[in-house]
Structure formats: C-alpha cells, structure tokens
Scaffold this active site. Structure first.
Site, PDB file in Angstrom:
ATOM      1  N   SER A   1      38.021  39.697  40.702  1.00 27.83           N
ATOM      2  CA  SER A   1      37.028  40.423  39.975  1.00 27.83           C
ATOM      3  C   SER A   1      35.774  40.447  40.414  1.00 27.83           C
ATOM      4  CB  SER A   1      36.832  39.723  38.552  1.00 27.83           C
ATOM      5  OG  SER A   1      37.940  39.983  37.724  1.00 27.83           O
TER       6      SER A   1
ATOM      7  N   LYS B   1      26.768  38.251  34.136  1.00 24.75           N
ATOM      8  CA  LYS B   1      27.887  38.710  33.389  1.00 24.75           C
ATOM      9  C   LYS B   1      28.276  38.308  31.898  1.00 24.75           C
ATOM     10  CE  LYS B   1      32.853  39.239  34.805  1.00 24.75           C
ATOM     11  NZ  LYS B   1      33.964  38.959  35.775  1.00 24.75           N
TER      12      LYS B   1
ATOM     13  N   SER C   1      36.674  42.495  37.041  1.00 25.41           N
ATOM     14  CA  SER C   1      36.079  42.518  35.663  1.00 25.41           C
ATOM     15  C   SER C   1      34.597  42.316  35.849  1.00 25.41           C
ATOM     16  CB  SER C   1      36.428  41.602  35.018  1.00 25.41           C
ATOM     17  OG  SER C   1      36.252  40.149  35.502  1.00 25.41           O
TER      18      SER C   1
END
Length: 471
Positions: free
Chosen positions: A181, A82, A157
C-alpha cells in the site's frame, strides 16, 4: 515566486527556501491550499481539509523563524495524513461508515513526529475501507482517481497520498503498507513510495509484534522520501519491534558509486503473470542500472509457499483485529473484508504455526540468495492502472485471479520477508499510464535501497512527467 510555481518545488527546495526566508510558510501554505482547491475536486484525494488550521500552523511556523527558534527538518511543509492513521482532533474514518464521525483524541507516533519536525498537518488522504485492497474507494468518500487518466484507479491503499503528491497538492505524505500500500499507489501515480523495514517507523498497533504492516513515507523524489524518513524513523519504547538506529542516518547524502554491485533482475517472480506493458518497462530498468555500473543478472530466489503463507497470516491478522467489529456491524462492512475475517476465523493454531514456519524458511532462502545479490529489482504490480469502475483485476494474460489481492503478489511476496522496498518511477505504457520498478534490499538496509533508488531516479528522470489533470 508565483504561487503555482511553489507547488512544483521539491520538499527539500521548499524547506531550504523557508529556512533562508526566501519563502514564508504562509506563502507555501496558501499556494498548496490554492492547488487543492483547483485540482482536488477532479481527483478526490484529500477528503478532510482544515484550511483555517493550516493557515494558523503556517503563521506559527513563520513566527518561530522570526524568534530564531531551532527549526525541524520539515519546518513549514504542508502534509496530510492517511485516513487509517489516528490524528488528534481530526476526523479519521478508516474509509468505513462505522467510523464516519470518529475523531481521535491523540496522534499516532508517525503524526507526532511529523508535527515535531515542523510539518503542518492540513487534513486526511483517502484510503479503501480499512485499507483492504489496492484500489482506493470507500462508501464514505467515494473513489480517488488517477491523475494521469481519471478513468483509471490510483491504486492503494495509500491512494489519496499518491495522488496528492502527483497533483502537487502536497510535497510529502505518509502511508501504510501491508501487501503493497505504499508501493502500489506510488507505482500508479509516478511518485516514490518506500516500505521501510518493520520497526523502522514505530507504531502503536493492536498486534504490536507483527511485522506485516508498516508505516512509511511517500514523496515525488527519493531525496524527499529520505528527508521525511529522517524525521519519522527511530526507536520508541511504545513499539516492541522498533529499530534502535536514529532516523538521522537518512539525512546523510544518498550518493554512492554502484560500480560492480550485483543486482538480481526478476521479471515475473518465478512464473507470475505480468501484463506485457509492465514487463517491457521493467525490462528497460536493466539498462539504467547497467549505466550506473551495476552487474545485473536475471536470477530468481525460491518463492515457494510465499502466496500461501501470506494469505494465512493476513487472514489471521484481519480476524484478530476485525472479528468483533464484524459481529456488530456486518451490514456496514464490504464483502472482501468479511471474507478475510471469516477465512481467518476458520484457521487453526496448526495452520498459523505452519505459516510462520514457512515464512521463516522463506526468509532464509531469500537471505541466502541475497548473499550473492545486494538488491533485487522486479515489478511493483503485475498490471498497470485499471478501470476505476472495477473492484480488482480478475485475470492477467488469461490467468484467473482467485482473490481480490492476487494481482498484487509481486508486492506481497516481499512484504512477508520484511525487507525494505521502494517503488520508483520507471516508465509509461503506450496509453500514458505510469509504471514503477520495485527495488528490494537486504535485511535492514533501508539506506542502501534509497541510495540505489536515488541513483536510478537521477538517470531515468521519469518522475518529472506531470499528470494530465494539471494541464
């Protein structure tokens, strides 16, 4: 085996075939790079890619097998990190133009452990700016699209991670979770996301004692999530809240008899507006759990002050980390992040202390409730995937959303408790959009949550439905 078939195997299946020399790591990597080349231009999930580095890593993995080296649990598996998580020698932008050329010189602990376990990091997955909000778009790379309907958001996210998994571009992916997220993008992309207990996956962070934000695993199956977690969990002296248990506990079989286990079904978290399409799918999970022998009762703990305390502590944390950056780069930061920082700067010591006291009371109310119920099930989010062109839902069932995160209350009410929680595929709306169910366990019972999630998955099999972009 044809390349396009390799990408549809589970992480465990790929790892087993590599270990038995039925597949080489090079074949696995070539297959996934081909899949990325074919699908990623449509969905924009992997935003930094190092194919040469990936192939070199795969060749090194094959050489290790030829030498007879001991192999890690993730040996030869491609993955991407990520874009909020520092990765040595690989651009890490945090989705912000301020850091568009940032290249860290060291790995985060989760990346260290992923590599040590034998996985090959090939690039980075997309995230909102500074991970703020559950809709993955930013001014550096643009929006990541939902593979089940590219006019919809993929959530966030960890949106790039969720889409990469759904599109069979990666077998495992990492993420972070403060307000949802890891769970939200799993929910929106028909994959599995797991928010572990704080400290389960240790991290070096500016607020090292905070238990709000965690890092954790995502995959297409619960078994693959457990495999990944076995490699990244465990104590580390660099994290003051790290849990002492070894990650190896997650390598144990997940099978369990759930006969007689009491579960609380919480359809709307004590009055939150929930889109009817989501509500009906979550209700269907009750029958699945009952078929496993569980005793499911509609019962709700006291969620008083859960919203207020989360927003105070989130704003305080954001201001603590981003206030200096805002002074220097205000014009380069999105308005919702500016608003969070400014809200945090207005807080007093009494405000923060009161929020911590409310959080403590909240934890004990739910702890007492869960002496009766071993697990809670509820919506992951209150809406299905929404149009990618809007920043966030402004109303649900006619109820106005006051902030950009209000539609995520069903996620962040759980974050404040520090309890382990999984998002598992549960069903599809009439429009064909994925909806997951949230399974929440008792304090530090991460393994129990994965066991129930695995049992649910084995009966429902919703996660097997492929996204439309794969043809």
């Amino acid at each position: 085996m044809r390349y396009n078939e390799i990408c549809y195997l589970s992480a465990r299946e790929i790892r087993e075939k590599i270990g038995k020399c039925e597949l080489s790591a090079t074949e696995v990597m070539e297959a996934h790079l081909n899949q990325i080349e074919r699908v990623n231009p449509t969905v924009n999930a992997i935003i930094t890619l190092h194919p040469d580095q990936a192939m070199n890593g795969a060749q090194a993995a094959d050489a290790a097998i030829a030498r007879g080296d001991d192999l890690g649990p993730l040996h030869g598996l491609p993955t991407a990190v990520k874009d909020l998580i520092p990765t040595n020698g690989m651009r890490t932008t945090f989705g912000s133009p301020i850091f568009k050329d940032n290249v860290p010189d060291q790995d985060a602990i989760i990346v260290e452990r992923t590599k040590k376990a034998g996985a090959i990091v090939i690039g980075k997955t997309n995230t909102p700016e500074f991970g703020a909000g559950s809709h993955t778009f930013n001014p550096v790379f643009g929006a990541t699209l939902n593979p089940y309907d590219t006019s919809k958001t993929c959530g966030g996210s960890s949106g790039g991670a969720g889409v990469s998994l759904a599109c069979r571009m990666l077998p495992i992916a990492d993420g972070t979770d403060l307000g949802g997220s890891l769970r939200n993008p799993a929910n929106f992309n028909n994959v599995v996301g797991f928010r572990p207990s704080p400290g389960r996956v240790p991290a070096i962070a500016p607020l090292g004692w905070s238990t709000f934000s965690v890092q954790g695993p995502m995959a297409r199956t619960v078994s693959d999530v457990a495999l990944f977690l076995s490699a990244i969990a465990g104590p580390d002296s660099r994290s003051p809240i790290s849990i002492e248990q070894s990650g190896s506990i997650f390598a144990a079989p997940l099978q369990r008899d759930f006969s007689g286990v009491r579960i609380s079904y919480i359809p709307d978290l004590d009055g939150l507006p929930v889109d009817g399409r989501v509500a009906s799918i979550i209700e269907s999970s009750v029958g699945v759990l009952e078929s496993l022998g569980c005793i499911v009762e509609e019962a709700t703990p006291d969620f008083s002050n859960a919203d207020e305390l989360f927003k105070i502590l989130r704003a305080w944390g954001t201001a603590s980390v981003r206030a200096e950056l805002l002074k220097e780069h205000r014009k380069s930061i999105k308005s919702t992040v500016i608003g969070e920082v400014e809200s945090g700067l207005k807080l007093t010591a009494m405000d923060v202390g009161r929020a911590e006291a409310m959080r403590t009371d909240y934890f004990h109310r739910v702890r007492t409730f869960m002496e009766t119920y071993e697990f809670m099930i509820m919506p992951v989010n209150q809406v299905p995937p929404f149009d990618v062109g809007i920043e966030y839902p402004t109303e649900i069932n006619g109820v106005h959303m006051e902030t950009y995160i209000d539609w995520m209350k069903s996620c962040y009410y759980i974050s404040s408790l520090g309890l382990p929680a999984a998002s598992v595929p549960c069903g599809f709306t009439p429009e064909g959009l994925p909806v997951g169910v949230q399974i929440v366990g008792r304090h530090h019972d991460d393994f129990g949550v994965l066991q129930l999630a695995n049992a649910f998955e084995s009966v429902s099999r919703i996660g097997e439905r492929l996204p439309g972009v794969l043809g």
